[in-house]
Design a protein around this motif. Structure first.
Motif, PDB file in Angstrom:
ATOM      1  N   ASN A 195       0.942  -0.915  -0.242  1.00 46.97           N
ATOM      2  CA  ASN A 195      -0.129   0.349   0.350  1.00 46.97           C
ATOM      3  C   ASN A 195       0.707   1.273  -0.332  1.00 46.97           C
ATOM      4  O   ASN A 195       1.914   1.209   0.164  1.00 46.97           O
ATOM      5  N   THR A 197       0.814   6.162   0.085  1.00 48.72           N
ATOM      6  CA  THR A 197      -0.065   6.875  -0.029  1.00 48.72           C
ATOM      7  C   THR A 197       0.769   8.273  -0.669  1.00 48.72           C
ATOM      8  O   THR A 197       2.204   8.109  -0.053  1.00 48.72           O
ATOM      9  N   SER A 242      -1.545  -2.290   8.310  1.00 49.59           N
ATOM     10  CA  SER A 242      -2.863  -1.969   8.089  1.00 49.59           C
ATOM     11  C   SER A 242      -2.681  -1.360   6.736  1.00 49.59           C
ATOM     12  O   SER A 242      -1.718  -0.109   6.227  1.00 49.59           O
ATOM     13  N   SER A 244      -4.608   1.957   6.306  1.00 54.24           N
ATOM     14  CA  SER A 244      -4.610   2.944   6.617  1.00 54.24           C
ATOM     15  C   SER A 244      -3.357   2.975   7.052  1.00 54.24           C
ATOM     16  O   SER A 244      -2.248   3.454   8.001  1.00 54.24           O
ATOM     17  N   VAL A 246      -1.533   7.338   6.777  1.00 56.09           N
ATOM     18  CA  VAL A 246      -1.435   8.991   6.426  1.00 56.09           C
ATOM     19  C   VAL A 246      -0.565   9.797   6.312  1.00 56.09           C
ATOM     20  O   VAL A 246       0.592   9.651   7.418  1.00 56.09           O
ATOM     21  N   PHE A 256       0.888   5.418  10.943  1.00 58.37           N
ATOM     22  CA  PHE A 256       0.536   4.543  10.203  1.00 58.37           C
ATOM     23  C   PHE A 256      -0.545   2.550  11.444  1.00 58.37           C
ATOM     24  O   PHE A 256       0.609   3.285  12.564  1.00 58.37           O
ATOM     25  N   ARG A 299      -8.166  -0.870  13.908  1.00 56.38           N
ATOM     26  CA  ARG A 299      -7.660  -1.060  12.867  1.00 56.38           C
ATOM     27  C   ARG A 299      -8.322  -0.398  12.054  1.00 56.38           C
ATOM     28  O   ARG A 299      -8.193   0.087  10.690  1.00 56.38           O
ATOM     29  N   PHE A 300     -10.182  -0.144  12.012  1.00 58.98           N
ATOM     30  CA  PHE A 300     -10.882   0.301  11.381  1.00 58.98           C
ATOM     31  C   PHE A 300     -11.547   1.436  11.152  1.00 58.98           C
ATOM     32  O   PHE A 300     -11.862   2.382  10.550  1.00 58.98           O
ATOM     33  N   ASN A 302     -10.984   6.342  11.727  1.00 58.68           N
ATOM     34  CA  ASN A 302     -10.324   6.498   9.861  1.00 58.68           C
ATOM     35  C   ASN A 302      -9.219   7.100  10.617  1.00 58.68           C
ATOM     36  O   ASN A 302      -9.182   7.942  12.215  1.00 58.68           O
ATOM     37  N   LEU A 303      -8.242   7.067  10.325  1.00 59.70           N
ATOM     38  CA  LEU A 303      -7.150   7.390  10.022  1.00 59.70           C
ATOM     39  C   LEU A 303      -6.074   9.054   9.638  1.00 59.70           C
ATOM     40  O   LEU A 303      -6.369   8.790   8.228  1.00 59.70           O
ATOM     41  N   SER A 304      -6.845  10.242  10.293  1.00 66.83           N
ATOM     42  CA  SER A 304      -6.462  11.376   9.065  1.00 66.83           C
ATOM     43  C   SER A 304      -6.205  13.021   9.849  1.00 66.83           C
ATOM     44  O   SER A 304      -6.056  12.767  11.251  1.00 66.83           O
ATOM     45  N   PHE A 314      -7.838   8.938  15.011  1.00 63.59           N
ATOM     46  CA  PHE A 314      -8.062   7.836  14.982  1.00 63.59           C
ATOM     47  C   PHE A 314      -9.355   7.295  15.688  1.00 63.59           C
ATOM     48  O   PHE A 314      -9.975   8.208  15.980  1.00 63.59           O
TER      49      PHE A 314
END
Length: 686
Positions: A195, A197, A242, A244, A246, A256, A299-300, A302-304, A314
């Motif tokens: 993965n 970003t 994960s 996820s 950011v 992470f 781990r589900f 929202n990571l931002s 988180f």
């Protein structure tokens, strides 16, 4: 017969002949009818792109240069986007429609179906670079990087004898990451990437690798002084990483989620890092203030990062329970759905939403500069909304749980809920409103919260420091709910269009006009548009905020309004400049819709349509002074017999005077010309 009569006869014959030559609109016309998809305008207004897509067939992507008036076309192009400050573009080139259709007829498996091709294009040179085999493409909107992955299949080494090769396992397929800097043309290649970003400004790329049994997290940074650097942030031979990942807008911070556990319901650890020192630090459960017992990082969640980058959001959730080892044979097992009347969700709904329920998480925040984390939500307060300004000290928490079994037949448009003010630095909750109907709206800087009160049909504000409730709209002499709605129960609101800069004013509409309302309650409400009711025109505010991530209205700039005249049914746009009366920009027998603004330029794109004119794309300045039609998507419409439309008035069975637009199809009735027609319409919502 005189000459004038002869000409009239000739023209009538020509018109009849032309009408007879036109085709009736039938099923065969639908497949070739086209739509305008993904219209976009660049920040400075220099470029406009859009795709012209048929119902069945191949699309056409067009890039229009507003300066040179030239159009570049990409066959089968779609899904366009800008990057590198709108000097480059990305898009997909689809597989020909006929080829995909044939593959479906041949029952080709999904993983063997032909794939679309990603491409990038330098707008200065209009040079297209295709990326064959690319599985995923990500770009930096404000930076010069783009990155993509494609699958690599290792080639078996045929030089090694079979006897020697038995102990060497051929490596499997893996994804290769390619990071390209469009300024220099340089590229970096990394294998076994899972993965990734890309930061908005192109300063960094965060990615994960899985090679053999090793799982790792890396960061790729572009520093003007140090050049390109790649650094490992975390690795383990066990566990998982994960997807996820950011990075903040500046590309200087990231986060992470990883775990070293191998169990099915493993607990994940949250790591934060800065590109300044590249030393990741764990946000441990023990340091999360207000973390409920039995909860952990999810781990589900929202990571931002927020817009300013001073806060990382988180998720937290109850720790998953490990399922006991199965020790029964299949013939001794049974499965039941157990439901109680006290459940807040019906059993079929629970089954449909099983995955969503299992993966539910609740918001928490981490403050990097202070190295502290705070839990904000939990099962008792599942919904948390933040103020737009990242520096705002509060959030709003909402829960319907105390009333989830509660029904009130006369209240149908709103659900009761409790609203809390949450202090972000401490997690402290203060009850703002109990059993309120409708939402609670936090101002951009969180100075106020606002809500609509059903019993007196008024808007109220709450000062977040003093917690004082102030009635605001008692001086507005008109209803603020939809007076045309004829459903049983409470009518919906006209809404709230937002706040002005500094949380100074609220923008609240009635049926016709827009009002400026002081949330402190010190100033009287002021009608901004003024002429709506007297001209029978409804005005809706169009937000043209020029600041990215900020929607607060700047009252020193012109304001734009969408208009609808309830008398002649014409639609258009008006402008209101500081110190002036509202002025008409454009109006006509069309439906207008703005598709985009140039954030840093005087350019917009819009569509207009009516019964006889297709919804093509237009461009103009913000005064609609130089409107130019960009597309002619369906010229074949002229070949078909079309209908007509008229403004029609009638009296309903209750004696009410009604009006609406009546559409007549273009048909030829060969028999029974007096056969009745059936018309269905709504008295108000015409």
């Amino acid at each position: 017969m005189n000459l004038k009569s002869l000409w009239i006869l000739v023209l009538a014959c020509v018109a009849t002949t032309l009408s007879a030559q036109k085709k009736p609109l039938d099923q065969s016309a639908y497949d070739g009818w086209k739509s305008i998809v993904s219209p976009k305008v660049s920040e400075n207004g220099d470029w406009i792109c859009y795709a012209i897509t048929p119902q069945r067939g191949d699309a056409l992507l067009e890039f229009y240069n507003a300066g040179t008036k030239q159009t570049t076309r990409i066959e089968r192009g779609g899904s366009p986007a800008w990057f590198n400050n709108d000097t480059w573009a990305t898009f997909k080139i689809a597989v020909p429609f006929a080829k995909v259709r044939q593959a479906k007829i041949d029952k080709v498996k999904a993983d063997k179906m032909p794939k679309d091709t990603f491409a990038v294009m330098n707008l200065a040179e209009m040079k297209v670079v295709k990326l064959p085999g690319a599985k995923e493409l990500k770009t930096s909107a404000k930076g010069a990087l783009y990155a993509y992955t494609y699958e690599v299949t290792p080639v078996k080494d045929t030089t090694v004898k079979d006897s020697a090769a038995k102990g060497n396992k051929t490596p499997g397929k893996y994804d290769r990451l390619v990071v390209v800097d469009v300024r220099t043309g340089d590229s970096t290649v990394v294998d076994s990437v899972k993965n990734f970003t890309v930061a908005e400004n192109g300063r960094s790329v965060l990615y994960t690798r899985e090679a053999d049994s090793l799982k790792a997290v890396y960061v790729y940074t572009v520093d003007p002084k140090r050049g390109v650097l790649q650094r490992e942030l975390w690795s383990s031979k066990l566990g998982a990483v994960s997807p996820s990942l950011v990075l903040d807008r500046s590309g200087e911070q990231g986060a992470f989620l990883v775990t070293a556990d191998t169990v099915k319901h493993a607990l994940y650890d949250l790591y934060y890092f800065s590109t300044t020192d590249l030393k990741p630090r764990q946000v441990a459960d023990a340091q999360i203030i207000g973390l409920p017992g039995g909860y952990a990082v999810s781990r589900f969640g929202n990571l931002s990062f927020n817009h300013e980058g001073n806060r990382l959001q988180f998720g937290i959730a109850p720790k998953p329970k490990e399922v006991p080892k199965d020790t029964l044979p299949a013939d001794e097992k049974f499965s039941l759905d157990v439901w109680s009347y006290r459940d807040t969700m019906l059993m079929p709904t629970q089954l449909v939403n099983k995955k969503k329920i299992e993966e539910a998480s609740y918001p928490a925040v981490y403050f990097p500069k202070e190295n502290r984390a705070v839990a904000l939500g939990d099962k008792d307060l599942p919904s948390v909304s933040f103020a737009e300004n990242g520096d705002a000290p509060y959030a709003i928490g909402t829960t319907r749980l105390p009333y989830s079994l509660y029904t009130e037949p006369e209240i149908q448009m709103f659900d009761p809920s409790d609203s809390y003010l949450i202090e972000l630095k401490t997690g402290k909750r203060t009850l703002l409103r109990k059993k309120g109907y409708g939402g609670m709206y936090l101002s951009p800087s969180a100075k106020y919260a606002a809500y609509y009160n059903l019993p007196d049909s008024s808007w109220y504000s709450i000062d977040t420091k003093t917690l004082k409730h102030t009635r605001l709209t008692a001086d507005i002499p008109y209803p603020l709910y939809n007076v045309d709605d004829d459903h049983p129960g409470t009518p919906p609101l006209y809404g709230m269009y937002g706040w002005t800069k500094g949380d100074e004013m609220m923008l609240i509409p009635d049926q016709f006009d827009l009002w400026l309302v002081d949330p402190s309650g010190k100033k009287a409400s002021r009608n901004l548009t003024k002429i709506g009711r007297e001209t029978n025109t409804q005005f809706k505010f169009v937000n043209q905020s020029r600041t990215e991530g900020k929607s607060a209205v700047d009252m020193t700039r012109p304001m734009m309004f969408l208009s609808f005249n309830r008398g002649n049914k014409e639609n258009g746009y008006y402008t209101l400049r500081p110190g002036q009366a509202i002025q008409k920009l454009v109006e006509g027998p069309y439906i207008y819709a703005i598709a985009g603004f140039a954030r840093k330029g005087d350019r917009l794109i819009y569509t207009r349509e009516n019964f006889n004119e297709f919804r093509d794309l237009w461009t103009s300045n913000e005064r609609f002074g130089d409107s130019l039609k960009l597309t002619n998507a369906n010229p074949q419409q002229a070949d078909y017999k079309w209908g007509s439309v008229e403004l029609f008035k009638w009296t309903d069975f209750n004696g009410n005077e009604c009006e609406g637009l009546l559409h007549f199809p273009k048909i030829t009735i060969r028999r029974n010309p007096t056969r009745p027609s059936s018309i269905s319409t709504k008295c108000k919502l015409s």
